[in-house]
Scaffold this active site. Structure first.
Site, PDB file in Angstrom:
ATOM      1  N   THR A 173      -6.153   3.197  -6.835  1.00 29.23           N
ATOM      2  CA  THR A 173      -7.472   2.739  -5.890  1.00 29.23           C
ATOM      3  C   THR A 173      -8.353   4.203  -6.021  1.00 29.23           C
ATOM      4  OG1 THR A 173      -6.365   1.027  -4.593  1.00 29.23           O
ATOM      5  CG2 THR A 173      -8.456   2.189  -3.786  1.00 29.23           C
ATOM      6  N   ARG A 223     -15.738  -1.407   3.953  1.00 25.91           N
ATOM      7  CA  ARG A 223     -14.908  -0.102   4.422  1.00 25.91           C
ATOM      8  C   ARG A 223     -14.787   1.332   3.930  1.00 25.91           C
ATOM      9  NH1 ARG A 223     -11.188  -2.121   8.214  1.00 25.91           N
ATOM     10  NH2 ARG A 223      -8.876  -0.042   7.961  1.00 25.91           N
ATOM     11  N   LYS A 283      -8.363  -0.577  -9.020  1.00 27.78           N
ATOM     12  CA  LYS A 283      -9.215  -0.714  -7.849  1.00 27.78           C
ATOM     13  C   LYS A 283     -10.064  -0.254  -7.221  1.00 27.78           C
ATOM     14  CE  LYS A 283      -7.944  -2.778  -3.132  1.00 27.78           C
ATOM     15  NZ  LYS A 283      -8.414  -2.632  -2.703  1.00 27.78           N
ATOM     16  N   SER A 337       0.845  -0.861  -0.225  1.00 28.64           N
ATOM     17  CA  SER A 337       0.457  -0.242  -0.146  1.00 28.64           C
ATOM     18  C   SER A 337       0.676   1.457  -0.130  1.00 28.64           C
ATOM     19  CB  SER A 337      -0.825   0.092   1.222  1.00 28.64           C
ATOM     20  OG  SER A 337      -1.301   1.468   1.344  1.00 28.64           O
ATOM     21  N   GLN A 391       0.411  -0.353  -4.652  1.00 27.65           N
ATOM     22  CA  GLN A 391      -0.968   0.261  -4.941  1.00 27.65           C
ATOM     23  C   GLN A 391      -1.037   1.303  -4.884  1.00 27.65           C
ATOM     24  OE1 GLN A 391      -2.253   0.800  -1.367  1.00 27.65           O
ATOM     25  NE2 GLN A 391      -3.687   2.435  -2.999  1.00 27.65           N
ATOM     26  N   ARG A 432     -15.374   5.517   9.554  1.00 22.53           N
ATOM     27  CA  ARG A 432     -15.649   4.117  10.245  1.00 22.53           C
ATOM     28  C   ARG A 432     -15.840   4.223  11.888  1.00 22.53           C
ATOM     29  NH1 ARG A 432     -10.609   3.256   6.557  1.00 22.53           N
ATOM     30  NH2 ARG A 432     -11.546   3.156   4.984  1.00 22.53           N
ATOM     31  N   TYR A 452      -1.804   5.233  -4.440  1.00 20.21           N
ATOM     32  CA  TYR A 452      -3.184   6.640  -3.314  1.00 20.21           C
ATOM     33  C   TYR A 452      -2.400   8.021  -4.380  1.00 20.21           C
ATOM     34  CZ  TYR A 452      -6.091   3.696  -0.239  1.00 20.21           C
ATOM     35  OH  TYR A 452      -6.936   3.591   0.668  1.00 20.21           O
ATOM     36  N   HIS A 479     -13.726  -1.964  -0.813  1.00 22.11           N
ATOM     37  CA  HIS A 479     -12.606  -1.883   0.274  1.00 22.11           C
ATOM     38  C   HIS A 479     -12.853  -2.843   1.944  1.00 22.11           C
ATOM     39  CE1 HIS A 479      -9.179   1.056   0.150  1.00 22.11           C
ATOM     40  NE2 HIS A 479      -9.083   1.058   1.889  1.00 22.11           N
TER      41      HIS A 479
HETATM   42  C1  LIG Z   1      -6.901  -2.675   7.879  1.00 21.76           C
HETATM   43  C2  LIG Z   1      -6.862  -2.481   5.903  1.00 21.76           C
HETATM   44  C3  LIG Z   1      -6.410  -1.444   5.985  1.00 21.76           C
HETATM   45  C4  LIG Z   1      -6.609  -1.396   4.795  1.00 21.76           C
HETATM   46  N1  LIG Z   1      -6.189  -0.303   3.543  1.00 21.76           N
HETATM   47  C5  LIG Z   1      -5.982  -0.559   2.159  1.00 21.76           C
HETATM   48  C6  LIG Z   1      -4.609   0.587   1.476  1.00 21.76           C
HETATM   49  O1  LIG Z   1      -4.007   0.916   1.524  1.00 21.76           O
HETATM   50  N2  LIG Z   1      -5.178  -0.007   0.063  1.00 21.76           N
HETATM   51  C7  LIG Z   1      -6.117   0.138  -0.491  1.00 21.76           C
HETATM   52  O2  LIG Z   1      -6.345  -0.541  -2.199  1.00 21.76           O
HETATM   53  N3  LIG Z   1      -6.653  -0.960   0.034  1.00 21.76           N
HETATM   54  C8  LIG Z   1      -6.795  -1.090   1.583  1.00 21.76           C
HETATM   55  N4  LIG Z   1      -7.365  -1.774   2.541  1.00 21.76           N
HETATM   56  C9  LIG Z   1      -7.966  -3.118   1.567  1.00 21.76           C
HETATM   57  C10 LIG Z   1      -7.626  -4.040   1.189  1.00 21.76           C
HETATM   58  O3  LIG Z   1      -7.105  -4.217   0.471  1.00 21.76           O
HETATM   59  C11 LIG Z   1      -9.230  -4.880   0.817  1.00 21.76           C
HETATM   60  O4  LIG Z   1      -9.776  -4.270  -0.654  1.00 21.76           O
HETATM   61  C12 LIG Z   1     -10.540  -5.962   1.632  1.00 21.76           C
HETATM   62  O5  LIG Z   1      -9.394  -6.244   2.939  1.00 21.76           O
HETATM   63  C13 LIG Z   1     -10.700  -6.565   1.719  1.00 21.76           C
HETATM   64  O6  LIG Z   1     -11.059  -7.175   1.801  1.00 21.76           O
HETATM   65  P1  LIG Z   1     -10.970  -8.412   3.004  1.00 21.76           P
HETATM   66  O7  LIG Z   1     -10.283  -7.880   4.731  1.00 21.76           O
HETATM   67  O8  LIG Z   1     -12.621  -9.197   3.661  1.00 21.76           O
HETATM   68  O9  LIG Z   1     -10.838  -9.490   2.612  1.00 21.76           O
HETATM   69  C14 LIG Z   1      -7.379  -2.678   3.426  1.00 21.76           C
HETATM   70  C15 LIG Z   1      -8.165  -3.097   4.136  1.00 21.76           C
HETATM   71  C16 LIG Z   1      -7.854  -2.615   5.460  1.00 21.76           C
HETATM   72  C17 LIG Z   1      -8.608  -4.255   6.513  1.00 21.76           C
END
Ligand SMILES: Cc1cc2nc3c(=O)[nH]c(=O)nc-3n(C[C@H](O)[C@H](O)[C@H](O)COP(=O)(O)O)c2cc1C
Length: 378
Positions: A153, A274, A247, A104, A125, A162, A127, A271
């Site tokens: 992303t 989230r 993404k 990330s 990834q 959140r 941003y 995401h």
């Molecule tokens: C703690 C956390 C931090 C994340 N940070 C990013 C990020 O920096 N960039 C991004 O594209 N997605 C981020 N995501 C989303 C994940 O890349 C991914 O899409 C998601 O966790 C998939 O779902 P799952 O956790 O149920 O497997 C984050 C998810 C979590 C749980």
């Protein structure tokens, strides 16, 4: 470890509440988070028998490279919050087990450190931040360190709300308040390890984001790009000669638009529940997105995948590849020795599913139950 759920339970016992909440939580009422699991739960197979298939392969080729399994490590911001060095631990496991590791932009280890460990399994990834000079620097560094696959992303024009983080008063770097101190007191082992090494920082944004303490929501704002449009995606396509992924899409027409711009792959994702709380689950829209993708676009899906059987369900619905987020975070939180068994478990669950479904990976769609079917009707 019998099941990935065991990891989550162990991580819940190991991490202070505000850290576990940051990882496991979703936005709003956590509807999208729950629905990701429910949508996968609803997918059913009608297995074929007597296929004679004894050793199904889980190998796949994406973006001209062979991987041992059709899953990779999703990008996770602030990963070092759960354990110092979590990114490098996951990168080592990705390299050893031949699956992609997506670092990330909001990582707590640098592009250079992680790329050196993950080697050809390294993806980045991206941003776009609100600081243009930093954006150019990020892309140039990724390219200079051998990254061939860049993942933009696009589902964070603004941060999701959140509620758990807001209630916990989460700050980056974390701040000691009476509430967090009380939570840390219940997890002395974690707290002592953390005290020795200090708070994690956003290593790739040093000097930009790392100077002051900000609320987590403010840090996310720096990494959000509210004014980003399709023109920026087209601009990035011109600039980045390697494989380019977008993404955070869910709408089939957005997938078609990516195909039209010469994007190499999309990650269907909400995401991990989230961002938009009432977003559909990727697995729900996979067939419609597949229909719009044409032949050249690789489709990756993520969200709620917690077993090899879930991986198979996404492939059956039209994904070429999937990502898992939280389970890898839980494994890394518990220690490097937990990551390899987790990958091995996922691979063996997938092999088991293929044997029981009676088809190889590329024919899973043939055993997918249609809508409304029941065991009696079949
Ligand atoms: C703690 C956390 C931090 C994340 N940070 C990013 C990020 O920096 N960039 C991004 O594209 N997605 C981020 N995501 C989303 C994940 O890349 C991914 O899409 C998601 O966790 C998939 O779902 P799952 O956790 O149920 O497997 C984050 C998810 C979590 C749980």
């Amino acid at each position: 470890m019998i099941d990935l759920q065991d990891l989550e339970e162990a991580a819940r016992r190991h991490l202070p509440r505000f850290v576990f909440d940051f990882v496991s939580g979703g936005s709003g009422q956590e509807r999208a988070l729950r629905h990701n699991a429910a949508a996968l739960e609803a997918v059913r197979f009608i297995p074929r028998v007597l296929s004679g298939e004894t050793s199904p392969t889980t190998e796949v080729a994406v973006f001209g490279q062979r991987y041992a399994a059709p899953f990779g490590i999703a990008p996770i911001g602030m990963l070092g919050l759960v354990r110092d060095g979590a990114e490098t631990m996951l990168a080592r496991a990705a390299r050893a087990h031949d699956i992609p590791m997506i670092l990330s932009t909001a990582a707590t280890r640098t592009i250079e450190e992680v790329a050196a460990v993950a080697e050809e399994t390294f993806w980045f990834q991206y941003y776009p931040t609100q600081l243009p000079s930093l954006n150019d620097d990020l892309i140039d560094r990724a390219r200079a360190f051998g990254c061939r696959t860049l993942m933009l992303t696009v589902d964070t024009p603004v941060p999701g709300r959140r509620l758990r983080d807001l209630r916990n008063g989460l700050q980056i770097p974390p701040r000691l308040t009476p509430k967090t101190l009380a939570q840390l007191a219940l997890r002395p082992r974690w707290a002592l390890a953390r005290a020795r090494i200090g708070a994690p920082e956003l290593a790739n944004l040093r000097g930009a984001a790392g100077e002051d303490r900000r609320s987590f929501a403010d840090t996310m704002k720096l990494l959000s790009a509210p004014s980003m449009t399709w023109d920026d995606v087209a601009g990035l396509r011109d600039r980045w000669k390697g494989h380019l992924l977008v993404k955070g899409l869910l709408h089939p027409e957005d997938v078609a638009r990516c195909a039209g711009l010469g994007i190499d792959g999309v990650v269907l994702s909400n995401h991990g529940g989230r961002q938009l709380d009432s977003a559909v689950a990727p697995v729900d829209v996979l067939p419609a997105c597949r229909a719009q993708a044409g032949t050249d676009l690789t489709i990756i899906a993520d969200g709620g995948i917690r077993s090899g059987e879930d991986v198979a369900k996404c492939l059956a619905r039209g994904a070429d590849f999937v990502l898992l987020g939280r389970p890898f975070v839980y494994a890394a939180a518990l220690g490097e020795d937990r990551i390899a068994p987790m990958i091995a478990l996922l691979v063996s669950q997938l092999e088991n599913t293929l044997s029981l479904a009676g088809v190889p990976m590329d024919r899973l769609a043939e055993v997918l139950a249609g809508q409304g079917e029941t065991a009696q009707q079949v």
